[in-house]
Design an enzyme around this catalytic site. Structure first.
Site, PDB file in Angstrom:
ATOM      1  CG  HIS A 116      66.887  39.849  54.851  1.00  0.00           C
ATOM      2  ND1 HIS A 116      67.649  38.719  54.656  1.00  0.00           N
ATOM      3  CD2 HIS A 116      65.585  39.429  54.929  1.00  0.00           C
ATOM      4  CE1 HIS A 116      66.848  37.650  54.627  1.00  0.00           C
ATOM      5  NE2 HIS A 116      65.600  38.066  54.790  1.00  0.00           N
TER       6      HIS A 116
ATOM      7  CB  SER B  42      63.867  35.768  53.146  1.00  0.00           C
ATOM      8  OG  SER B  42      64.157  35.589  54.508  1.00  0.00           O
TER       9      SER B  42
ATOM     10  CG  ASP C  82      70.824  39.435  55.026  1.00  0.00           C
ATOM     11  OD1 ASP C  82      70.207  39.616  56.091  1.00  0.00           O
ATOM     12  OD2 ASP C  82      70.384  38.757  54.085  1.00  0.00           O
TER      13      ASP C  82
END
Length: 291
Positions: A271, A109, A243
């Site tokens: 995610h 991320s 996600d």
């Protein structure tokens, strides 16, 4: 690194962190194993604990380094620069401190965005790159994160992150778990990150970091067309097909930067594919780093 016999505080943490003072502030990190170095970079509101379940699979023949970014976990939360470049520079300082020349970067991320910035600034220090549900490949991002960039968020966040609200949410959570409901890895990781905002320093660092890469319309930092050294970096991209934070459609955009990238989709994962499907993630990562 000396390993403890049991996890501390009920967590997976069997590797007590070290501390390095970098640029006048303490950075907490795990450093274990010997061999080619792998540097793990967690995402927003994460910590080194997002990765420690992988250590046993990797540190027999690799040196595994897992820091808490400044503003996160047990590291300092100073007033200052929380840009991708600042984070990347601190990670360069960390591997200098540890005497490591080159690393395989694994970034999740926000950590993926930091990893790509590291590649841009210090390409000679990069052995390979693994991007997990990474930011920096498009504009789209969850409305929840976009809301943190709105005016007045610094006034609202102390209220919703207060112990009063947390206690009531946890009470409801215990009740529904008693009925057989189990939270997903995504939900558990997000809640653990949210509970880290209980103090003013953490909230200030969170807002500074978020606003450095996101505005009310979405992500503001994009590696496309900027990272010109990507064709020389061996790259793996991992993404969950469900996600809801950063859409899986961004995965294929990695080929515009890293033409030879291998893209692996984790069906049904959200995610945090490294937490939702840890065995598969470890196997895919092991195969990549051993190539």
């Amino acid at each position: 690194m000396t390993r403890t016999q049991e996890p501390r505080d009920g967590s997976d943490l069997r590797y007590p962190p070290d501390v390095a003072t970098l640029r006048g502030h303490d950075l907490s990190f795990v450093d274990t194993g010997e061999g080619p170095a792998i540097l793990f970079i967690h995402g927003l509101l994460g910590s080194h604990e997002n990765w420690t379940h992988l250590v046993d699979r990797l540190d027999t023949d690799h040196r595994v380094v897992i820091p808490d970014l400044f503003g996160h976990g047990a590291s300092a939360k100073p007033v200052g620069d929380y840009s991708l470049g600042a984070h990347a520079a601190i990670l360069r300082d960390l591997i200098d401190h540890l005497g490591i020349d080159r690393v395989t970067l694994v970034g999740h991320s926000l950590g993926g965005g930091i990893a790509m910035q590291f590649c841009y600034l210090f390409p000679e220090r990069v052995e390979a790159l693994v991007l997990v549900s990474t930011g920096g490949l498009g504009r789209t991002v969850s409305p929840l994160l976009r809301s943190a960039t709105l005016p007045g968020a610094e006034l609202v966040l102390p209220v919703i992150a207060s112990s009063w609200v947390r206690d009531r949410v946890e009470t409801v959570g215990r009740a529904v778990r008693g009925l057989g409901w189990r939270p997903s890895a995504d939900a558990s990781a997000a809640w653990k990150g949210f509970t880290s905002l209980s103090d003013a320093e953490s909230r200030r660092a969170f807002l500074a970091t978020t606003r450095g890469v996101i505005d009310p319309g979405g992500q503001t930092v994009n590696a496309l067309g900027r990272l010109t050294t990507g064709e020389h970096i061996r790259t793996l991209v991992i993404w969950g097909t469900r996600d809801r934070m950063i859409p899986v459609g961004h995965a294929e955009r990695a080929h515009e930067i890293f033409p030879g990238a291998k893209v692996v989709l984790f069906e049904g994962a959200g995610h945090f594919p490294h937490l939702e499907q840890p065995d598969r993630f470890a196997s895919v990562l092991e195969a990549f780093v051993h190539e």
